[in-house]
Design a protein around this motif. Structure first.
Motif, short mmCIF file in Angstrom:
data_model
loop_
_atom_site.label_atom_id
_atom_site.label_comp_id
_atom_site.label_asym_id
_atom_site.label_seq_id
_atom_site.Cartn_x
_atom_site.Cartn_y
_atom_site.Cartn_z
N ILE A 116 -2.97 -4.33 3.93
CA ILE A 116 -1.78 -5.03 4.43
C ILE A 116 -0.54 -4.16 4.22
O ILE A 116 0.29 -4.02 5.12
CB ILE A 116 -1.61 -6.39 3.71
CG1 ILE A 116 -2.85 -7.28 3.92
CG2 ILE A 116 -0.34 -7.09 4.17
CD1 ILE A 116 -3.20 -7.56 5.36
N ASP A 117 -0.42 -3.55 3.04
CA ASP A 117 0.72 -2.65 2.78
C ASP A 117 0.71 -1.44 3.71
O ASP A 117 1.76 -1.00 4.17
CB ASP A 117 0.70 -2.18 1.32
CG ASP A 117 0.95 -3.29 0.33
OD1 ASP A 117 1.60 -4.29 0.70
OD2 ASP A 117 0.50 -3.15 -0.83
N LEU A 118 -0.48 -0.90 3.96
CA LEU A 118 -0.61 0.24 4.86
C LEU A 118 -0.17 -0.14 6.27
O LEU A 118 0.56 0.61 6.92
CB LEU A 118 -2.04 0.75 4.85
CG LEU A 118 -2.36 1.98 5.67
CD1 LEU A 118 -1.51 3.17 5.25
CD2 LEU A 118 -3.84 2.32 5.55
N ALA A 119 -0.59 -1.29 6.74
CA ALA A 119 -0.18 -1.76 8.07
C ALA A 119 1.34 -1.90 8.15
O ALA A 119 1.96 -1.49 9.13
CB ALA A 119 -0.86 -3.09 8.40
N LYS A 120 1.92 -2.45 7.09
CA LYS A 120 3.38 -2.58 7.05
C LYS A 120 4.04 -1.21 7.12
O LYS A 120 5.00 -1.00 7.85
CB LYS A 120 3.80 -3.32 5.78
CG LYS A 120 5.28 -3.54 5.68
CD LYS A 120 5.65 -4.30 4.42
CE LYS A 120 7.15 -4.47 4.32
NZ LYS A 120 7.54 -5.11 3.06
N GLY A 121 3.52 -0.27 6.37
CA GLY A 121 4.07 1.07 6.37
C GLY A 121 3.96 1.78 7.70
O GLY A 121 4.80 2.59 8.07
N LEU A 122 2.89 1.46 8.44
CA LEU A 122 2.68 2.07 9.76
C LEU A 122 3.36 1.29 10.88
O LEU A 122 3.31 1.70 12.04
CB LEU A 122 1.18 2.16 10.05
CG LEU A 122 0.38 3.15 9.21
CD1 LEU A 122 -1.11 2.90 9.38
CD2 LEU A 122 0.73 4.58 9.59
N ASN A 123 3.95 0.16 10.53
CA ASN A 123 4.59 -0.72 11.53
C ASN A 123 3.59 -1.20 12.59
O ASN A 123 3.91 -1.24 13.79
CB ASN A 123 5.77 -0.03 12.21
CG ASN A 123 6.88 0.29 11.26
OD1 ASN A 123 7.23 -0.51 10.40
ND2 ASN A 123 7.42 1.49 11.37
N VAL A 124 2.39 -1.54 12.14
CA VAL A 124 1.36 -2.07 13.04
C VAL A 124 0.79 -3.33 12.43
O VAL A 124 0.80 -3.50 11.21
CB VAL A 124 0.22 -1.05 13.31
CG1 VAL A 124 0.75 0.21 13.97
CG2 VAL A 124 -0.55 -0.72 12.05
N PRO A 125 0.24 -4.22 13.27
CA PRO A 125 -0.44 -5.39 12.70
C PRO A 125 -1.73 -4.93 12.00
O PRO A 125 -2.36 -3.96 12.44
CB PRO A 125 -0.76 -6.26 13.91
CG PRO A 125 -0.30 -5.54 15.12
CD PRO A 125 0.30 -4.24 14.70
N PRO A 126 -2.13 -5.61 10.93
CA PRO A 126 -3.36 -5.23 10.23
C PRO A 126 -4.58 -5.12 11.15
O PRO A 126 -5.44 -4.27 10.94
CB PRO A 126 -3.55 -6.35 9.20
CG PRO A 126 -2.17 -6.85 8.95
CD PRO A 126 -1.46 -6.73 10.28
N LYS A 127 -4.63 -5.93 12.19
CA LYS A 127 -5.79 -5.88 13.09
C LYS A 127 -5.91 -4.51 13.77
O LYS A 127 -7.01 -4.09 14.10
CB LYS A 127 -5.73 -7.00 14.13
CG LYS A 127 -4.63 -6.85 15.14
CD LYS A 127 -4.66 -7.95 16.17
CE LYS A 127 -3.60 -7.65 17.21
NZ LYS A 127 -3.78 -8.38 18.42
N ASP A 128 -4.79 -3.81 13.96
CA ASP A 128 -4.85 -2.48 14.57
C ASP A 128 -5.59 -1.48 13.66
O ASP A 128 -6.25 -0.57 14.14
CB ASP A 128 -3.46 -1.94 14.88
CG ASP A 128 -2.83 -2.62 16.09
OD1 ASP A 128 -3.45 -3.54 16.66
OD2 ASP A 128 -1.70 -2.22 16.45
N LEU A 129 -5.47 -1.68 12.36
CA LEU A 129 -6.19 -0.81 11.43
C LEU A 129 -7.70 -1.07 11.48
O LEU A 129 -8.50 -0.19 11.21
CB LEU A 129 -5.68 -1.01 10.00
CG LEU A 129 -4.29 -0.48 9.73
CD1 LEU A 129 -3.86 -0.86 8.32
CD2 LEU A 129 -4.24 1.02 9.89
N LEU A 130 -8.05 -2.29 11.83
CA LEU A 130 -9.47 -2.66 11.87
C LEU A 130 -10.08 -2.50 13.26
O LEU A 130 -11.27 -2.73 13.43
CB LEU A 130 -9.64 -4.10 11.38
CG LEU A 130 -9.16 -4.34 9.94
CD1 LEU A 130 -9.22 -5.82 9.61
CD2 LEU A 130 -9.97 -3.52 8.96
N ASP A 131 -9.29 -2.09 14.22
CA ASP A 131 -9.78 -1.89 15.59
C ASP A 131 -10.41 -0.51 15.70
O ASP A 131 -9.84 0.43 16.26
CB ASP A 131 -8.63 -2.05 16.58
CG ASP A 131 -9.12 -2.05 18.02
OD1 ASP A 131 -10.34 -2.23 18.25
OD2 ASP A 131 -8.28 -1.86 18.91
N ILE A 132 -11.61 -0.38 15.15
CA ILE A 132 -12.30 0.89 15.09
C ILE A 132 -13.79 0.64 15.22
O ILE A 132 -14.31 -0.35 14.72
CB ILE A 132 -11.95 1.62 13.77
CG1 ILE A 132 -12.58 3.00 13.73
CG2 ILE A 132 -12.30 0.81 12.57
CD1 ILE A 132 -12.11 3.84 12.55
#
Length: 77
Positions: free
Chosen positions: A58-74
């Motif tokens: 969640i913190d990483l998503a905030k830092g990247l300015n993306v929704p957490p789901k974008d980090l899991l879209d892999i």
């Protein structure tokens, strides 16, 4: 860590780095945007060296300015 876990972490790390670069952010920018994540943590994640807690995601998503789901879209196939 086992081989499969290592490969998953490496692939996820590449995905995070690609999202960061696509956004035009440096690792320092991610730290500034998050306030709860360190540059060392970002580096370890991008290099597939760190398995981390959900709250870090969640913190990483905030830092990247993306929704957490974008980090899991892999695709891990």
């Amino acid at each position: 860590m086992d081989v499969l876990q290592d490969e998953i972490l490496k692939k996820f790390g590449e995905h995070v780095k690609n999202l960061r670069l696509k956004s035009g952010l440096t690792q320092d920018d991610v730290v500034l945007n998050s306030s709860k994540i360190t540059k060392a943590t970002i580096s370890d994640i991008e290099n597939g060296k760190r398995n981390f807690a959900f709250t870090t995601l969640i913190d990483l998503a905030k830092g990247l300015n993306v929704p957490p789901k974008d980090l899991l879209d892999i695709n891990f196939d």
